[in-house]
Design a protein around this motif. Structure first.
Motif, PDB file in Angstrom:
ATOM      1  N   ARG A  99      -9.265  11.351  -7.410  1.00  0.00           N
ATOM      2  CA  ARG A  99      -9.571  11.063  -6.003  1.00  0.00           C
ATOM      3  C   ARG A  99      -8.314  10.583  -5.271  1.00  0.00           C
ATOM      4  NH1 ARG A  99     -13.900   9.356  -2.608  1.00  0.00           N
ATOM      5  NH2 ARG A  99     -15.374   9.796  -4.254  1.00  0.00           N
ATOM      6  N   GLU A 100      -7.582   9.658  -5.884  1.00  0.00           N
ATOM      7  CA  GLU A 100      -6.376   9.123  -5.251  1.00  0.00           C
ATOM      8  C   GLU A 100      -5.326  10.211  -5.048  1.00  0.00           C
ATOM      9  OE1 GLU A 100      -5.115   5.814  -7.647  1.00  0.00           O
ATOM     10  OE2 GLU A 100      -6.916   4.649  -7.141  1.00  0.00           O
ATOM     11  N   TYR A 101      -5.159  11.072  -6.026  1.00  0.00           N
ATOM     12  CA  TYR A 101      -4.169  12.149  -5.922  1.00  0.00           C
ATOM     13  C   TYR A 101      -4.508  13.087  -4.760  1.00  0.00           C
ATOM     14  CZ  TYR A 101      -1.142  16.030  -7.254  1.00  0.00           C
ATOM     15  OH  TYR A 101      -0.192  17.038  -7.249  1.00  0.00           O
ATOM     16  N   PHE A 102      -5.767  13.465  -4.640  1.00  0.00           N
ATOM     17  CA  PHE A 102      -6.166  14.405  -3.600  1.00  0.00           C
ATOM     18  C   PHE A 102      -6.403  13.741  -2.244  1.00  0.00           C
ATOM     19  CE2 PHE A 102      -6.682  17.253  -7.133  1.00  0.00           C
ATOM     20  CZ  PHE A 102      -6.332  18.479  -6.589  1.00  0.00           C
ATOM     21  N   SER A 103      -6.397  12.412  -2.185  1.00  0.00           N
ATOM     22  CA  SER A 103      -6.586  11.749  -0.898  1.00  0.00           C
ATOM     23  C   SER A 103      -5.413  11.999   0.039  1.00  0.00           C
ATOM     24  CB  SER A 103      -6.832  10.258  -1.084  1.00  0.00           C
ATOM     25  OG  SER A 103      -5.669   9.632  -1.573  1.00  0.00           O
ATOM     26  N   GLN A 104      -4.290  12.479  -0.476  1.00  0.00           N
ATOM     27  CA  GLN A 104      -3.165  12.852   0.382  1.00  0.00           C
ATOM     28  C   GLN A 104      -3.527  14.023   1.289  1.00  0.00           C
ATOM     29  OE1 GLN A 104       0.170  14.942  -1.709  1.00  0.00           O
ATOM     30  NE2 GLN A 104      -1.106  14.641  -3.529  1.00  0.00           N
ATOM     31  N   CYS A 105      -4.612  14.729   0.959  1.00  0.00           N
ATOM     32  CA  CYS A 105      -5.059  15.877   1.752  1.00  0.00           C
ATOM     33  C   CYS A 105      -6.074  15.476   2.822  1.00  0.00           C
ATOM     34  CB  CYS A 105      -5.690  16.921   0.835  1.00  0.00           C
ATOM     35  SG  CYS A 105      -4.567  17.475  -0.446  1.00  0.00           S
ATOM     36  N   GLY A 106      -6.647  14.284   2.703  1.00  0.00           N
ATOM     37  CA  GLY A 106      -7.649  13.830   3.658  1.00  0.00           C
ATOM     38  C   GLY A 106      -8.731  13.026   2.964  1.00  0.00           C
ATOM     39  N   THR A 107      -9.909  12.996   3.569  1.00  0.00           N
ATOM     40  CA  THR A 107     -11.022  12.207   3.054  1.00  0.00           C
ATOM     41  C   THR A 107     -11.709  12.937   1.909  1.00  0.00           C
ATOM     42  OG1 THR A 107     -11.385  11.262   5.226  1.00  0.00           O
ATOM     43  CG2 THR A 107     -13.200  11.081   3.652  1.00  0.00           C
ATOM     44  N   VAL A 108     -11.635  12.355   0.714  1.00  0.00           N
ATOM     45  CA  VAL A 108     -12.324  12.904  -0.449  1.00  0.00           C
ATOM     46  C   VAL A 108     -13.743  12.349  -0.421  1.00  0.00           C
ATOM     47  CG1 VAL A 108     -12.383  13.068  -2.957  1.00  0.00           C
ATOM     48  CG2 VAL A 108     -10.182  13.057  -1.756  1.00  0.00           C
ATOM     49  N   ALA A 138      -5.678  22.001   2.789  1.00  0.00           N
ATOM     50  CA  ALA A 138      -4.541  21.194   2.338  1.00  0.00           C
ATOM     51  C   ALA A 138      -4.610  20.972   0.830  1.00  0.00           C
ATOM     52  CB  ALA A 138      -4.507  19.862   3.078  1.00  0.00           C
ATOM     53  N   ALA A 139      -5.804  20.752   0.303  1.00  0.00           N
ATOM     54  CA  ALA A 139      -5.981  20.526  -1.139  1.00  0.00           C
ATOM     55  C   ALA A 139      -5.640  21.779  -1.934  1.00  0.00           C
ATOM     56  CB  ALA A 139      -7.408  20.084  -1.430  1.00  0.00           C
ATOM     57  N   LEU A 140      -5.974  22.939  -1.407  1.00  0.00           N
ATOM     58  CA  LEU A 140      -5.675  24.189  -2.103  1.00  0.00           C
ATOM     59  C   LEU A 140      -4.169  24.380  -2.299  1.00  0.00           C
ATOM     60  CD1 LEU A 140      -8.267  26.578  -0.428  1.00  0.00           C
ATOM     61  CD2 LEU A 140      -8.323  25.667  -2.769  1.00  0.00           C
ATOM     62  N   LYS A 141      -3.365  23.765  -1.446  1.00  0.00           N
ATOM     63  CA  LYS A 141      -1.906  23.869  -1.561  1.00  0.00           C
ATOM     64  C   LYS A 141      -1.363  23.078  -2.745  1.00  0.00           C
ATOM     65  CE  LYS A 141      -1.328  24.813   3.310  1.00  0.00           C
ATOM     66  NZ  LYS A 141      -0.907  24.317   4.615  1.00  0.00           N
ATOM     67  N   LEU A 142      -2.213  22.243  -3.367  1.00  0.00           N
ATOM     68  CA  LEU A 142      -1.784  21.479  -4.543  1.00  0.00           C
ATOM     69  C   LEU A 142      -1.949  22.262  -5.841  1.00  0.00           C
ATOM     70  CD1 LEU A 142      -3.088  17.898  -3.657  1.00  0.00           C
ATOM     71  CD2 LEU A 142      -0.767  18.811  -3.468  1.00  0.00           C
ATOM     72  N   ASP A 143      -2.316  23.537  -5.717  1.00  0.00           N
ATOM     73  CA  ASP A 143      -2.426  24.399  -6.897  1.00  0.00           C
ATOM     74  C   ASP A 143      -1.079  24.452  -7.626  1.00  0.00           C
ATOM     75  OD1 ASP A 143      -3.557  26.287  -8.702  1.00  0.00           O
ATOM     76  OD2 ASP A 143      -2.594  27.910  -7.573  1.00  0.00           O
ATOM     77  N   ASN A 144      -1.122  24.346  -8.938  1.00  0.00           N
ATOM     78  CA  ASN A 144       0.050  24.431  -9.806  1.00  0.00           C
ATOM     79  C   ASN A 144       1.018  23.260  -9.614  1.00  0.00           C
ATOM     80  OD1 ASN A 144       1.245  25.780 -11.975  1.00  0.00           O
ATOM     81  ND2 ASN A 144       2.720  26.785 -10.624  1.00  0.00           N
ATOM     82  N   THR A 145       0.511  22.123  -9.108  1.00  0.00           N
ATOM     83  CA  THR A 145       1.354  20.927  -9.021  1.00  0.00           C
ATOM     84  C   THR A 145       1.187  20.106 -10.294  1.00  0.00           C
ATOM     85  OG1 THR A 145      -0.366  19.686  -7.847  1.00  0.00           O
ATOM     86  CG2 THR A 145       1.302  20.793  -6.502  1.00  0.00           C
ATOM     87  N   HIS A 146       2.179  19.288 -10.574  1.00  0.00           N
ATOM     88  CA  HIS A 146       2.214  18.481 -11.793  1.00  0.00           C
ATOM     89  C   HIS A 146       1.400  17.208 -11.601  1.00  0.00           C
ATOM     90  CE1 HIS A 146       4.041  17.895 -15.697  1.00  0.00           C
ATOM     91  NE2 HIS A 146       4.237  16.618 -15.382  1.00  0.00           N
ATOM     92  N   PHE A 147       0.387  16.989 -12.445  1.00  0.00           N
ATOM     93  CA  PHE A 147      -0.481  15.814 -12.365  1.00  0.00           C
ATOM     94  C   PHE A 147      -0.806  15.355 -13.777  1.00  0.00           C
ATOM     95  CE2 PHE A 147      -4.894  14.086 -11.942  1.00  0.00           C
ATOM     96  CZ  PHE A 147      -4.566  12.962 -11.208  1.00  0.00           C
ATOM     97  N   HIS A 148      -0.391  14.157 -14.126  1.00  0.00           N
ATOM     98  CA  HIS A 148      -0.624  13.573 -15.458  1.00  0.00           C
ATOM     99  C   HIS A 148      -0.157  14.510 -16.575  1.00  0.00           C
ATOM    100  CE1 HIS A 148      -2.957   9.803 -14.782  1.00  0.00           C
ATOM    101  NE2 HIS A 148      -3.008  10.327 -13.575  1.00  0.00           N
ATOM    102  N   GLY A 149       1.050  15.038 -16.418  1.00  0.00           N
ATOM    103  CA  GLY A 149       1.648  15.845 -17.482  1.00  0.00           C
ATOM    104  C   GLY A 149       1.185  17.289 -17.541  1.00  0.00           C
ATOM    105  N   ARG A 150       0.409  17.740 -16.582  1.00  0.00           N
ATOM    106  CA  ARG A 150      -0.100  19.113 -16.620  1.00  0.00           C
ATOM    107  C   ARG A 150      -0.006  19.739 -15.232  1.00  0.00           C
ATOM    108  NH1 ARG A 150      -3.318  19.812 -21.415  1.00  0.00           N
ATOM    109  NH2 ARG A 150      -3.956  21.774 -20.515  1.00  0.00           N
TER     110      ARG A 150
END
Length: 164
Positions: A99-108, A138-150
């Motif tokens: 939730r915190e990671y994707f909150s950069q895109c707006g209201t989760v 905006a969230a779809l743009k986070l595809d293939n980003t690095h999050f917790h080692g993956r």
């Protein structure tokens, strides 16, 4: 943001006219009300934490001290139609971290990680829903980003896929 113009009411002291710190808002639908509750409950407004409930959950003119110590009856997950699928999530990730990671895109509005029925461990995918189509984009743009080692996989969730 979610609050409609449909008759908002601020509770005021009849003698002083000062706000009692609470109010009521009529929403257009129950799903819209639940979305607002999930997004705004606990929100900091001018240094005060908001408590957002359905009016049916509030008993007026009676205080039940025992109610503050009772656990919630059921953990509700309220979702909006603006939903994404997130895959390739590390086993150690908690819903709040996602939730915190994707909150950069707006209201989760909601975060849901599925669990393995046998071991009770979180699986490697989940679903998040957002308050608007713009936030979903905006969230779809986070595809293939690095999050917790993956490198996570982010796709738009479709209702017909989840119904299977």
């Amino acid at each position: 943001m979610f609050i409609s113009d449909d008759n908002p009411q601020i509770s005021r002291d009849p003698e002083t006219g000062l706000s009692r710190g609470c109010g009521f808002v009529t929403m257009r639908s129950l799903p819209e009300a639940r979305t607002a509750m999930n997004a705004l409950d606990g929100f900091d407004l001018d240094g005060r934490e908001m408590l957002v409930k359905l009016s049916s959950d509030v008993v007026s003119k009676r205080r039940n001290i025992n109610m503050t110590h009772t656990p919630p009856v059921k953990d509700h997950i309220f979702e909006s139609p603006h939903k994404i699928y997130v895959g390739n999530i590390a086993w150690s990730v908690e819903p709040q971290e996602l939730r915190e990671y994707f909150s950069q895109c707006g209201t989760v509005v909601s975060t849901r990680l599925l669990t393995d029925r046998k071991g009770g461990r979180g699986r490697v995918y989940g679903f998040l829903s957002f308050a608007s189509a713009e936030e979903l984009e905006a969230a779809l743009k986070l595809d293939n980003t690095h999050f917790h080692g993956r490198n996570i996989l982010v796709r738009q969730a479709h209702e017909e896929r989840q119904a299977r």
